[in-house]
Design a protein around this motif. Structure first.
Motif, mmCIF file in Angstrom:
data_model
loop_
_atom_site.group_PDB
_atom_site.id
_atom_site.type_symbol
_atom_site.label_atom_id
_atom_site.label_comp_id
_atom_site.label_asym_id
_atom_site.label_seq_id
_atom_site.Cartn_x
_atom_site.Cartn_y
_atom_site.Cartn_z
ATOM 1 N N HIS A 32 0.858 -1.186 0.000
ATOM 2 C CA HIS A 32 0.000 0.000 0.000
ATOM 3 C C HIS A 32 0.894 1.234 0.000
ATOM 4 O O HIS A 32 2.068 1.168 0.362
ATOM 5 N N MET B 219 0.871 4.651 5.960
ATOM 6 C CA MET B 219 1.695 4.151 7.053
ATOM 7 C C MET B 219 2.117 5.251 8.016
ATOM 8 O O MET B 219 2.923 5.028 8.899
ATOM 9 N N ALA C 247 -0.364 3.879 14.965
ATOM 10 C CA ALA C 247 -0.471 2.519 14.451
ATOM 11 C C ALA C 247 -0.220 1.536 15.584
ATOM 12 O O ALA C 247 0.449 1.844 16.566
ATOM 13 N N LEU D 182 2.777 -8.689 3.785
ATOM 14 C CA LEU D 182 2.459 -7.429 4.449
ATOM 15 C C LEU D 182 0.981 -7.086 4.300
ATOM 16 O O LEU D 182 0.355 -6.569 5.233
ATOM 17 N N ARG D 183 0.422 -7.368 3.121
ATOM 18 C CA ARG D 183 -1.008 -7.105 2.929
ATOM 19 C C ARG D 183 -1.852 -7.948 3.870
ATOM 20 O O ARG D 183 -2.821 -7.462 4.466
ATOM 21 N N SER E 279 -1.500 -6.623 7.338
ATOM 22 C CA SER E 279 -2.242 -5.368 7.431
ATOM 23 C C SER E 279 -3.728 -5.635 7.598
ATOM 24 O O SER E 279 -4.416 -4.973 8.382
ATOM 25 N N CYS F 236 -4.621 -6.818 11.155
ATOM 26 C CA CYS F 236 -4.608 -5.800 12.215
ATOM 27 C C CYS F 236 -5.367 -4.543 11.790
ATOM 28 O O CYS F 236 -5.156 -3.469 12.345
ATOM 29 N N GLY G 218 -5.154 -2.780 9.066
ATOM 30 C CA GLY G 218 -4.383 -1.790 8.312
ATOM 31 C C GLY G 218 -3.537 -0.878 9.162
ATOM 32 O O GLY G 218 -2.943 0.069 8.652
ATOM 33 N N ARG G 219 -3.447 -1.155 10.445
ATOM 34 C CA ARG G 219 -2.741 -0.227 11.340
ATOM 35 C C ARG G 219 -1.257 -0.607 11.458
ATOM 36 O O ARG G 219 -0.774 -1.019 12.504
ATOM 37 N N ILE G 220 -0.525 -0.503 10.352
ATOM 38 C CA ILE G 220 0.925 -0.704 10.363
ATOM 39 C C ILE G 220 1.585 0.627 10.061
ATOM 40 O O ILE G 220 1.323 1.238 9.026
#
Length: 357
Positions: free
Chosen positions: A180, A185, A189, A227-228, A231, A234, A236-238
């Protein structure tokens, strides 16, 4: 830990004409007075007639002549120490230049301007690091962007600092790595992503205050997909930055590669099915310096008929090194697939023999 392999391993590589050892070692044949690459197609000598060298210059100083078939001096026409070292010194010198100016946008024309042949540089880097010089340079630029974005700098300023010519180019490179664009980012987060350097290349570590969630080599093809998925798990909170767990991991990685600490104690969060977690937990019980087959691992978890499922779980491990999937090999002793690259798997298994000793 990452010392040259022993004579038995080198002789096996010579018999197999293993390309992973091309540029890492040379063999002199006592009965002919000739030295060769380990990939040489010539008839193989007996092991007692082999003399092993770290570079062509050492072989010549010992009185051996270069082979005309495999041309072990190829790329050494200028007689420089870098070339005589089979590309290892060249790779180290260029890596120092990358790190001295990590935002520089390198091209093959730049290499030609230094009097270097781009194809020679490409081969030297692939032998040494498993990827090309330009890929290493792009990775360094992206790491520089991570450092900048973890602060409060404007995205355009971060883009320029990282050496990208356009916002679209910056976003594209970032999206390829993280799945993303970078603006998603920033801000608060639950998980923090950061870069860790290792002797085998850069790694991305993602952790929260309690545990490590992901550790992958940055050039792994499946990294964006991993990573997707993380993400999504969680929400999307990276974000970018560090947690205390990341610092703990970096300290343990340093100790592992220095040969001081064979096991990792950093807390982990295993994202997977119940079966996958059992496989990953069993992997952590394999001592450094030992290996298992997929069938052996299946038997250890009490499901001897689940060899293929164990192999799939091994392939979906997202915590490289700390969950040591590189210690699983084929039933015949062959090095089977490793997402981080077979060259890394080979070097890890060779290096971990020091722990077994």
């Amino acid at each position: 830990m990452l010392e040259p392999p022993d004579a038995d391993r080198l002789y096996a590589a010579l018999l197999a004409r293993d390309p992973a050892f091309d540029g890492r070692a040379w063999v002199g044949v006592a009965t002919t007075g000739i030295f060769c690459r380990l990939t040489c197609p010539a008839r193989k000598p007996r092991p007692e007639n082999c003399r092993w060298f770290a570079d062509p210059r050492a072989a010549q100083q010992a009185g051996f002549r270069p082979c005309r078939r495999c041309d072990p001096l190829a790329g050494a026409a200028d007689g420089t120490p870098d070339a005589a070292a089979g590309g290892q010194g060249l790779a180290r010198r260029l890596m120092a230049m990358i790190r001295a100016d990590p935002s520089r946008r390198w091209s093959e024309a730049d290499l030609a301007g230094l009097g270097l042949d781009p194809s020679t540089v490409r081969r030297a880097f692939r032998r040494q690091f498993g990827q090309s010089f330009l890929q290493m340079a792009r990775g360094e630029r992206l790491r520089e962007s991570l450092r900048t974005l973890s602060g409060d700098r404007d995205l355009i300023e971060a883009q320029l600092d990282a050496g990208f010519d356009s916002a679209s180019g910056f976003r594209a490179a970032f999206a390829r790595l993280f799945g993303h664009p970078p603006h998603l980012m920033r801000g608060p987060a639950d998980l923090a992503a950061d870069w860790i350097d290792t002797p085998l290349g850069g790694m991305i570590a993602i952790a929260d205050d309690a545990a490590l969630h992901l550790l992958e080599f940055t050039d792994r093809k499946a990294l964006p997909e991993g990573l997707r998925r993380l993400s999504a798990l969680c929400g999307g909170r990276i974000g970018l930055g560090r947690r205390a767990v990341t610092d703990q991991l970096e300290t343990q990685l340093d100790a592992f590669f220095a040969g001081r600490q064979p096991r990792f104690s950093v807390p982990l969060r295993l994202h997977g099915t119940g079966f996958q977690r059992r496989v990953w937990q069993q992997l952590q019980t394999i001592p450094a310096g030992q290996t298992r087959s997929y069938a052996g691992l299946a038997a250890e978890i009490g499901q001897p008929s689940a060899t293929r499922a164990v192999a799939r779980a091994n392939a979906t491990n997202r915590l490289a090194l700390v969950v040591p999937c590189h210690r699983v090999i084929g039933a015949d002793g062959s090095l089977t697939g490793y997402a981080g690259g077979l060259w890394r798997k080979r070097r890890l298994i060779e290096a971990e023999r020091a722990y077994a000793g």
